[in-house]
Write an enzyme that holds these catalytic residues in place. Structure first.
Site, mmCIF file in Angstrom:
data_model
loop_
_atom_site.group_PDB
_atom_site.id
_atom_site.type_symbol
_atom_site.label_atom_id
_atom_site.label_comp_id
_atom_site.label_asym_id
_atom_site.label_seq_id
_atom_site.Cartn_x
_atom_site.Cartn_y
_atom_site.Cartn_z
ATOM 1 N N ASN A 1 0.868 -1.234 -0.154
ATOM 2 C CA ASN A 1 -0.024 0.023 -0.093
ATOM 3 C C ASN A 1 0.988 1.092 0.001
ATOM 4 O O ASN A 1 2.145 1.213 0.169
ATOM 5 C CB ASN A 1 -0.991 0.003 1.258
ATOM 6 C CG ASN A 1 -0.171 0.035 2.571
ATOM 7 O OD1 ASN A 1 0.474 0.978 2.880
ATOM 8 N ND2 ASN A 1 -0.305 -1.082 3.185
ATOM 9 N N ASP B 1 -3.815 -6.829 5.575
ATOM 10 C CA ASP B 1 -4.688 -7.517 6.186
ATOM 11 C C ASP B 1 -4.644 -8.987 5.400
ATOM 12 O O ASP B 1 -4.716 -10.004 6.397
ATOM 13 C CB ASP B 1 -6.072 -7.232 6.018
ATOM 14 C CG ASP B 1 -6.341 -6.023 6.941
ATOM 15 O OD1 ASP B 1 -5.813 -5.881 8.229
ATOM 16 O OD2 ASP B 1 -7.295 -5.047 6.681
ATOM 17 N N LYS C 1 10.004 -16.802 -10.353
ATOM 18 C CA LYS C 1 9.039 -15.636 -10.990
ATOM 19 C C LYS C 1 7.864 -16.553 -11.624
ATOM 20 O O LYS C 1 8.176 -17.339 -12.466
ATOM 21 C CB LYS C 1 9.946 -15.041 -11.792
ATOM 22 C CG LYS C 1 9.420 -13.951 -12.061
ATOM 23 C CD LYS C 1 10.413 -13.073 -13.275
ATOM 24 C CE LYS C 1 9.762 -11.894 -13.663
ATOM 25 N NZ LYS C 1 10.489 -11.491 -14.925
ATOM 26 N N PHE D 1 -4.165 3.061 14.864
ATOM 27 C CA PHE D 1 -4.752 3.919 14.047
ATOM 28 C C PHE D 1 -5.953 3.539 13.087
ATOM 29 O O PHE D 1 -6.024 2.394 13.141
ATOM 30 C CB PHE D 1 -3.549 4.311 12.955
ATOM 31 C CG PHE D 1 -2.552 5.373 13.526
ATOM 32 C CD1 PHE D 1 -1.733 5.122 14.587
ATOM 33 C CD2 PHE D 1 -2.525 6.634 12.910
ATOM 34 C CE1 PHE D 1 -0.882 6.387 15.034
ATOM 35 C CE2 PHE D 1 -1.818 7.722 13.243
ATOM 36 C CZ PHE D 1 -0.947 7.214 14.250
ATOM 37 N N LYS E 1 -12.986 -0.234 16.510
ATOM 38 C CA LYS E 1 -11.847 -0.662 16.386
ATOM 39 C C LYS E 1 -11.175 -0.602 17.815
ATOM 40 O O LYS E 1 -10.564 -1.432 18.127
ATOM 41 C CB LYS E 1 -10.899 -0.024 15.368
ATOM 42 C CG LYS E 1 -11.046 -0.558 13.933
ATOM 43 C CD LYS E 1 -10.231 -0.036 12.805
ATOM 44 C CE LYS E 1 -10.799 -0.427 11.352
ATOM 45 N NZ LYS E 1 -10.193 0.372 10.250
ATOM 46 N N LYS F 1 -10.338 -3.955 19.539
ATOM 47 C CA LYS F 1 -9.021 -4.359 19.858
ATOM 48 C C LYS F 1 -8.370 -4.039 21.316
ATOM 49 O O LYS F 1 -7.297 -3.944 21.369
ATOM 50 C CB LYS F 1 -8.209 -3.700 18.751
ATOM 51 C CG LYS F 1 -8.608 -4.196 17.103
ATOM 52 C CD LYS F 1 -7.455 -3.760 16.121
ATOM 53 C CE LYS F 1 -7.966 -4.029 14.613
ATOM 54 N NZ LYS F 1 -7.086 -3.702 13.753
#
Ligand code: CTP
Length: 401
Positions: free
Chosen positions: A207, A276, A286, A322, A336, A340
């Site tokens: 990301n 995730d 490859k 976060f 969250k 958590k």
């Protein structure tokens, strides 16, 4: 709280604003010692600073006027904070090279106090790769750099290079003094950056996280007296000075590094953008188009949720997560926080301009587990890091009072 600031003044046109900074600091009860470079004295007379600070102004390394002391050593030892404003390209270059050819540069070499630079110059000079590389080098040695503002410059050009307005510089310095050692002796475990989940030896899923928010938190916690371990996914950023850096690539490596260092932590801040899911299988060779044709299907499996795992066994630790969201920001962040077992969650809408991935700024809301929500303005990630750490300190203090 008031302390002793050594104000290093260089020969940039923004020196006129620093006159107000000196008097603003004095009004707040801060003892200001001014050291001027030779070039600065051509723009403002030392007598101006002397009158406003009530202290003698130093300009010369070779002086006979101070019996019983070597000025650059005495000044260097007595300061709680060294601030250089405006920091010109010339002084930045000299400091980055370790030179000490006048009083100011020798004081900086000799001090153990934190050194803060407020660069101010023409936009092209500021963007010059040599200047930028010198600033990166100084950052890597633990110097704190406050980014110049954008706007019209003294030369008539428009761009980044202005010294922020004097009241901003003054309040930055006052806040920095108040925050000195305010996080000692807390032990921080911080994560930053993206993770990479390999598909084959040359390809991965990831990301756009730059790691900037986590690195800014690590640097700020260190500057404020914290003991910091930073577990980082792959980033382009230089390692923050004074921080123990552990480089990892995948979510599972990040999990192992975090769990290993968890026992010696008081505060855990999970700023990393952890993938995730990962490919169920990493190909040893490859992947070739010739073997797959027009489509390829990847089977993905869940990665460990590191934050949730810590939440389940956090003990007395303060746990900060976060939440980067694209919709229902506060509902998702609150969910969250609960799920958590967090003490605090920092929420941001990644679709908002100037917020989120791979930008230098952020606008966050801090939600604590007592239901309190603090909305913060848009600011550079360094500033946002200090605000988050202020919130951490407040919760830690209220819990340990
Ligand atoms: N996080 C983590 N391990 C994961 C995924 C996320 O430790 N495998 C942490 C992040 O570092 C961040 C927080 O969890 O502090 C929120 O991550 P995010 O991906 O936004 O939330 P998720 O709980 O994964 O929920 P969703 O992806 O459904 O929004």
């Amino acid at each position: 709280m008031p302390g002793k600031v050594l104000l290093g003044v260089c020969g940039g046109i923004a020196v006129y604003k620093v006159v107000s900074v000196a008097s603003g600091l004095r009004r707040q009860g801060i003892d200001v010692q001014v050291v001027m470079t030779e070039a600065a004295t051509r723009l403002v007379a030392p007598l101006t600073f002397q009158t406003l600070t009530g202290n003698r102004v130093y300009t010369d390394i070779f002086t006979t006027e101070q019996p019983g002391g070597v000025p650059h050593i005495t000044l260097a030892q007595e300061a709680d904070l060294v601030v250089i404003a405006p920091a010109t390209a010339n002084v930045i270059g000299k400091l980055a090279a370790g030179l000490g050819d006048d009083l100011l540069t020798t004081v900086v070499l000799a001090t153990k106090a934190p050194v803060v630079l407020f660069p101010a110059m023409n936009v092209n000079m500021f963007q010059n790769p040599v200047v930028q590389s010198n600033l990166d080098r100084l950052r890597s040695f633990g110097f704190e750099i406050v980014a110049p503002a954008s706007g019209e410059l003294a030369c008539g050009q428009v761009g980044q290079g202005r010294l922020p307005e004097p009241e901003h510089v003054t309040s930055w310095i006052v806040d920095r003094l108040a925050r000195r050692q305010d996080l000692a002796p807390l032990r921080f475990l911080i994560t930053a950056g993206p993770t990479r989940e390999h598909i084959d030896p040359v390809r991965f899923l990831s990301n756009p996280s730059s790691g900037r928010m986590g690195y800014a938190l690590a640097a700020a916690a260190h500057h404020r007296g914290g003991n910091v371990t930073l577990v980082s996914g792959p980033t382009e950023l230089p390692p923050p000075a004074g921080v123990k850096l552990i480089n990892v690539t995948s979510a599972r490596q990040m999990r192992d590094a975090v769990m290993e260092h968890l026992p010696e932590s008081d505060v855990v801040i999970k700023a990393a953008a952890v993938a995730d899911y990962r490919p169920a299988q990493v190909e040893a060779q490859k992947i070739k188009k010739s073997e797959h044709g027009e489509t390829i299907t990847l089977e993905m499996v869940r990665n460990p949720d590191i934050l949730a795992e810590i939440g389940a066994q956090k003990g007395q630790r303060l746990l900060v997560g976060f939440a980067a969201e694209t919709r229902n920001l506060m509902e998702n962040a609150a969910a969250k926080l609960q799920a958590k077992h967090l003490d605090m969650i920092v929420a941001n809408d990644v679709r908002e301009a100037g917020s989120g991935f791979a930008v230098a700024t952020n606008r966050v809301r801090i939600l604590t587990n007592d239901g309190h929500c603090q909305e913060l303005p848009l600011g550079p990630k360094e500033q946002v890091a200090d605000w988050i750490l202020d919130a951490v300190r407040k919760v830690w203090q209220s819990r340990n009072d």
